[in-house]
Write a protein that holds these residues in place. Structure first.
Motif, PDB file in Angstrom:
ATOM      1  N   ALA A 195       0.721  -1.223   0.034  1.00 12.84           N
ATOM      2  CA  ALA A 195       0.083   0.016   0.082  1.00 12.84           C
ATOM      3  C   ALA A 195       0.862   1.104  -0.018  1.00 12.84           C
ATOM      4  O   ALA A 195       0.560   2.018  -0.577  1.00 12.84           O
ATOM      5  CB  ALA A 195      -1.132  -0.053   1.381  1.00 12.84           C
ATOM      6  N   LEU A 196       1.938   1.250   0.986  1.00 15.65           N
ATOM      7  CA  LEU A 196       2.821   2.406   1.040  1.00 15.65           C
ATOM      8  C   LEU A 196       3.433   2.702  -0.474  1.00 15.65           C
ATOM      9  O   LEU A 196       3.453   3.815  -1.203  1.00 15.65           O
ATOM     10  CB  LEU A 196       3.851   2.327   1.965  1.00 15.65           C
ATOM     11  N   LEU A 197       3.832   1.435  -1.076  1.00 14.23           N
ATOM     12  CA  LEU A 197       4.706   1.680  -2.345  1.00 14.23           C
ATOM     13  C   LEU A 197       3.615   2.127  -3.311  1.00 14.23           C
ATOM     14  O   LEU A 197       3.977   2.968  -4.239  1.00 14.23           O
ATOM     15  CB  LEU A 197       5.100   0.131  -2.654  1.00 14.23           C
ATOM     16  N   TRP A 198       2.422   1.673  -3.443  1.00 14.80           N
ATOM     17  CA  TRP A 198       1.355   2.204  -4.346  1.00 14.80           C
ATOM     18  C   TRP A 198       1.208   3.760  -4.091  1.00 14.80           C
ATOM     19  O   TRP A 198       1.203   4.355  -5.109  1.00 14.80           O
ATOM     20  CB  TRP A 198       0.036   1.578  -3.870  1.00 14.80           C
ATOM     21  N   ALA A 199       1.155   4.007  -2.932  1.00  9.97           N
ATOM     22  CA  ALA A 199       0.859   5.624  -2.615  1.00  9.97           C
ATOM     23  C   ALA A 199       1.865   6.260  -3.003  1.00  9.97           C
ATOM     24  O   ALA A 199       1.722   7.556  -3.558  1.00  9.97           O
ATOM     25  CB  ALA A 199       0.456   5.882  -0.961  1.00  9.97           C
ATOM     26  N   GLY A 200       3.017   5.853  -2.896  1.00 15.51           N
ATOM     27  CA  GLY A 200       4.386   6.708  -3.283  1.00 15.51           C
ATOM     28  C   GLY A 200       4.791   6.718  -4.754  1.00 15.51           C
ATOM     29  O   GLY A 200       5.210   7.719  -5.213  1.00 15.51           O
ATOM     30  N   PHE A 201       4.256   5.583  -5.453  1.00 11.75           N
ATOM     31  CA  PHE A 201       4.575   5.504  -6.865  1.00 11.75           C
ATOM     32  C   PHE A 201       3.616   5.170  -7.893  1.00 11.75           C
ATOM     33  O   PHE A 201       3.409   6.085  -8.677  1.00 11.75           O
ATOM     34  CB  PHE A 201       5.689   4.277  -6.899  1.00 11.75           C
ATOM     35  N   THR A 248       2.139   8.443 -10.027  1.00  9.50           N
ATOM     36  CA  THR A 248       2.230   8.464 -11.287  1.00  9.50           C
ATOM     37  C   THR A 248       0.948   8.688 -12.158  1.00  9.50           C
ATOM     38  O   THR A 248       0.798   9.402 -12.994  1.00  9.50           O
ATOM     39  CB  THR A 248       3.080   7.011 -11.787  1.00  9.50           C
ATOM     40  N   TRP A 249       0.159   7.891 -11.709  1.00 11.44           N
ATOM     41  CA  TRP A 249      -1.390   7.808 -12.420  1.00 11.44           C
ATOM     42  C   TRP A 249      -1.946   9.044 -12.218  1.00 11.44           C
ATOM     43  O   TRP A 249      -2.474   9.569 -13.280  1.00 11.44           O
ATOM     44  CB  TRP A 249      -2.333   6.746 -11.871  1.00 11.44           C
ATOM     45  N   SER A 250      -1.968   9.633 -11.211  1.00 10.75           N
ATOM     46  CA  SER A 250      -2.244  10.971 -10.751  1.00 10.75           C
ATOM     47  C   SER A 250      -2.024  12.111 -11.844  1.00 10.75           C
ATOM     48  O   SER A 250      -2.609  12.867 -12.357  1.00 10.75           O
ATOM     49  CB  SER A 250      -2.491  11.349  -9.256  1.00 10.75           C
ATOM     50  N   PHE A 308      -3.178  15.664 -16.378  1.00 16.61           N
ATOM     51  CA  PHE A 308      -2.628  16.262 -17.608  1.00 16.61           C
ATOM     52  C   PHE A 308      -3.198  15.749 -18.862  1.00 16.61           C
ATOM     53  O   PHE A 308      -3.275  16.625 -19.898  1.00 16.61           O
ATOM     54  CB  PHE A 308      -1.026  16.067 -17.738  1.00 16.61           C
ATOM     55  N   GLU A 309      -3.597  14.542 -18.903  1.00 16.34           N
ATOM     56  CA  GLU A 309      -4.116  13.858 -20.201  1.00 16.34           C
ATOM     57  C   GLU A 309      -5.644  14.191 -20.145  1.00 16.34           C
ATOM     58  O   GLU A 309      -6.450  13.701 -20.921  1.00 16.34           O
ATOM     59  CB  GLU A 309      -3.911  12.520 -20.204  1.00 16.34           C
ATOM     60  N   VAL A 310      -6.437  14.746 -19.010  1.00 18.01           N
ATOM     61  CA  VAL A 310      -7.562  15.130 -18.578  1.00 18.01           C
ATOM     62  C   VAL A 310      -8.536  13.885 -18.942  1.00 18.01           C
ATOM     63  O   VAL A 310      -9.517  13.697 -19.613  1.00 18.01           O
ATOM     64  CB  VAL A 310      -8.224  16.306 -19.605  1.00 18.01           C
TER      65      VAL A 310
END
Length: 148
Positions: free
Chosen positions: A98-104, A108-110, A115-117
């Motif tokens: 969960a931490l690595l997901w939140a950090g990477f 990245t997805w956000s 930017f891609e709207v």
């Protein structure tokens, strides 16, 4: 050696390749179920139809092989981080995932999606899958210790 200088010892990583493979396969199966359930939301989010996917000419074996190999690499990385940062348990594996997901992953997805709207629904499908997938793989490789 100087007095009062702490000595760091290298942690030893002992990869359990069977656990890594099982974790990757479990994540791959989760992905199949996840995207089956959220297929319409995902298709709408990427602006495609099922017909387009079928007629795209992409080799599905290449797609599935890529997904599985990448899951193996991610499970291997999770196993390393879990072992190098503390006690190897299922709960720690879930927390590290969960931490690595939140950090990477989420970050990245956000950034990409803003930017891609792209629609938030697509973000929730794609990033949500990786949250659960990384926690699942973390639980498996965290719980399944390599025998000495």
């Amino acid at each position: 050696m100087a007095v009062g200088v702490p000595v760091m010892q290298m942690a030893r990583v002992r990869q359990n390749y069977l656990a890594i493979l099982v974790a990757a396969i479990a994540c791959f199966l989760l992905e199949a179920g996840w995207y089956t359930v959220f297929m319409n939301t995902w298709l709408n989010g990427i602006g495609r139809t099922m017909q387009w996917l079928v007629n795209s000419g992409m080799n599905p074996y290449l797609q599935y092989a890529t997904a599985l190999v990448m899951a193996v690499l991610m499970a291997t990385a999770l196993s390393c981080v879990i072992q190098l940062t503390g006690k190897q348990t299922a709960l720690r594996g879930i927390k590290v995932g969960a931490l690595l997901w939140a950090g990477f992953e989420m970050t990245t997805w956000s950034t990409e999606y803003i930017f891609e709207v792209r629609p938030i629904s697509l973000f929730l499908v794609n990033a949500g899958y990786w949250l659960f997938g990384m926690m699942l793989m973390g639980a498996i490789v965290g719980a399944w210790k390599k025998k000495a």
